[in-house]
Design a protein around this motif. Sequence first.
Motif, mmCIF file in Angstrom:
data_model
loop_
_atom_site.group_PDB
_atom_site.id
_atom_site.type_symbol
_atom_site.label_atom_id
_atom_site.label_comp_id
_atom_site.label_asym_id
_atom_site.label_seq_id
_atom_site.Cartn_x
_atom_site.Cartn_y
_atom_site.Cartn_z
ATOM 1 N N LEU A 1 32.555 -44.061 14.737
ATOM 2 C CA LEU A 1 32.331 -42.653 14.365
ATOM 3 C C LEU A 1 32.466 -41.725 15.576
ATOM 4 C CD1 LEU A 1 29.362 -43.000 11.858
ATOM 5 C CD2 LEU A 1 31.747 -42.447 11.345
ATOM 6 N N ALA A 2 31.996 -42.155 16.730
ATOM 7 C CA ALA A 2 32.108 -41.342 17.938
ATOM 8 C C ALA A 2 33.575 -41.173 18.341
ATOM 9 C CB ALA A 2 31.310 -41.972 19.079
ATOM 10 N N ILE A 3 34.347 -42.236 18.236
ATOM 11 C CA ILE A 3 35.773 -42.139 18.562
ATOM 12 C C ILE A 3 36.480 -41.238 17.570
ATOM 13 C CG2 ILE A 3 37.919 -43.480 18.640
ATOM 14 C CD1 ILE A 3 36.214 -45.799 19.784
ATOM 15 N N ALA A 4 36.126 -41.351 16.288
ATOM 16 C CA ALA A 4 36.734 -40.500 15.267
ATOM 17 C C ALA A 4 36.394 -39.028 15.514
ATOM 18 C CB ALA A 4 36.270 -40.929 13.881
ATOM 19 N N ALA A 5 35.155 -38.741 15.896
ATOM 20 C CA ALA A 5 34.758 -37.360 16.186
ATOM 21 C C ALA A 5 35.503 -36.832 17.414
ATOM 22 C CB ALA A 5 33.250 -37.298 16.410
ATOM 23 N N ALA A 6 35.697 -37.673 18.419
ATOM 24 C CA ALA A 6 36.423 -37.252 19.618
ATOM 25 C C ALA A 6 37.881 -36.968 19.286
ATOM 26 C CB ALA A 6 36.318 -38.325 20.697
ATOM 27 N N VAL A 7 38.510 -37.804 18.481
ATOM 28 C CA VAL A 7 39.902 -37.579 18.083
ATOM 29 C C VAL A 7 40.012 -36.292 17.272
ATOM 30 C CG1 VAL A 7 41.776 -38.474 16.625
ATOM 31 C CG2 VAL A 7 40.580 -39.997 18.203
ATOM 32 N N TYR A 8 39.049 -36.060 16.382
ATOM 33 C CA TYR A 8 39.049 -34.834 15.573
ATOM 34 C C TYR A 8 38.926 -33.603 16.469
ATOM 35 C CZ TYR A 8 37.506 -31.361 12.193
ATOM 36 O OH TYR A 8 37.395 -30.232 11.438
ATOM 37 N N ALA A 9 38.015 -33.645 17.428
ATOM 38 C CA ALA A 9 37.807 -32.492 18.310
ATOM 39 C C ALA A 9 39.028 -32.250 19.190
ATOM 40 C CB ALA A 9 36.562 -32.737 19.166
ATOM 41 N N ILE A 10 39.607 -33.289 19.715
ATOM 42 C CA ILE A 10 40.780 -33.136 20.580
ATOM 43 C C ILE A 10 41.963 -32.607 19.775
ATOM 44 C CG2 ILE A 10 42.465 -34.426 21.936
ATOM 45 C CD1 ILE A 10 40.114 -36.195 22.870
ATOM 46 N N SER A 11 42.142 -33.106 18.547
ATOM 47 C CA SER A 11 43.261 -32.616 17.733
ATOM 48 C C SER A 11 43.034 -31.164 17.319
ATOM 49 C CB SER A 11 43.461 -33.503 16.509
ATOM 50 O OG SER A 11 42.350 -33.388 15.636
ATOM 51 N N ALA A 12 41.786 -30.742 17.145
ATOM 52 C CA ALA A 12 41.501 -29.355 16.792
ATOM 53 C C ALA A 12 41.818 -28.418 17.959
ATOM 54 C CB ALA A 12 40.042 -29.207 16.376
#
Length: 52
Positions: free
Chosen positions: A38-49
């Motif tokens: 979940l932490a990796i998914a949140a980081a990928v989401y934030a970076i892509s945003a």
Amino acid sequence: MADPRDTDPADRDPSESEMGRRSHGTSISPWLVIGAILAIAAAVYAISAIFV
């Protein structure tokens, strides 16, 4: 070679009991793995945003 199922404790192979003792605890918690995913998914989401 593994001891038969109903072997007397005095007749058991010491290495068999040591292996059983080590296999009881898990090396990593399943919740830790889920949290890391979940932490990796949140980081990928934030970076892509940021880059879109």
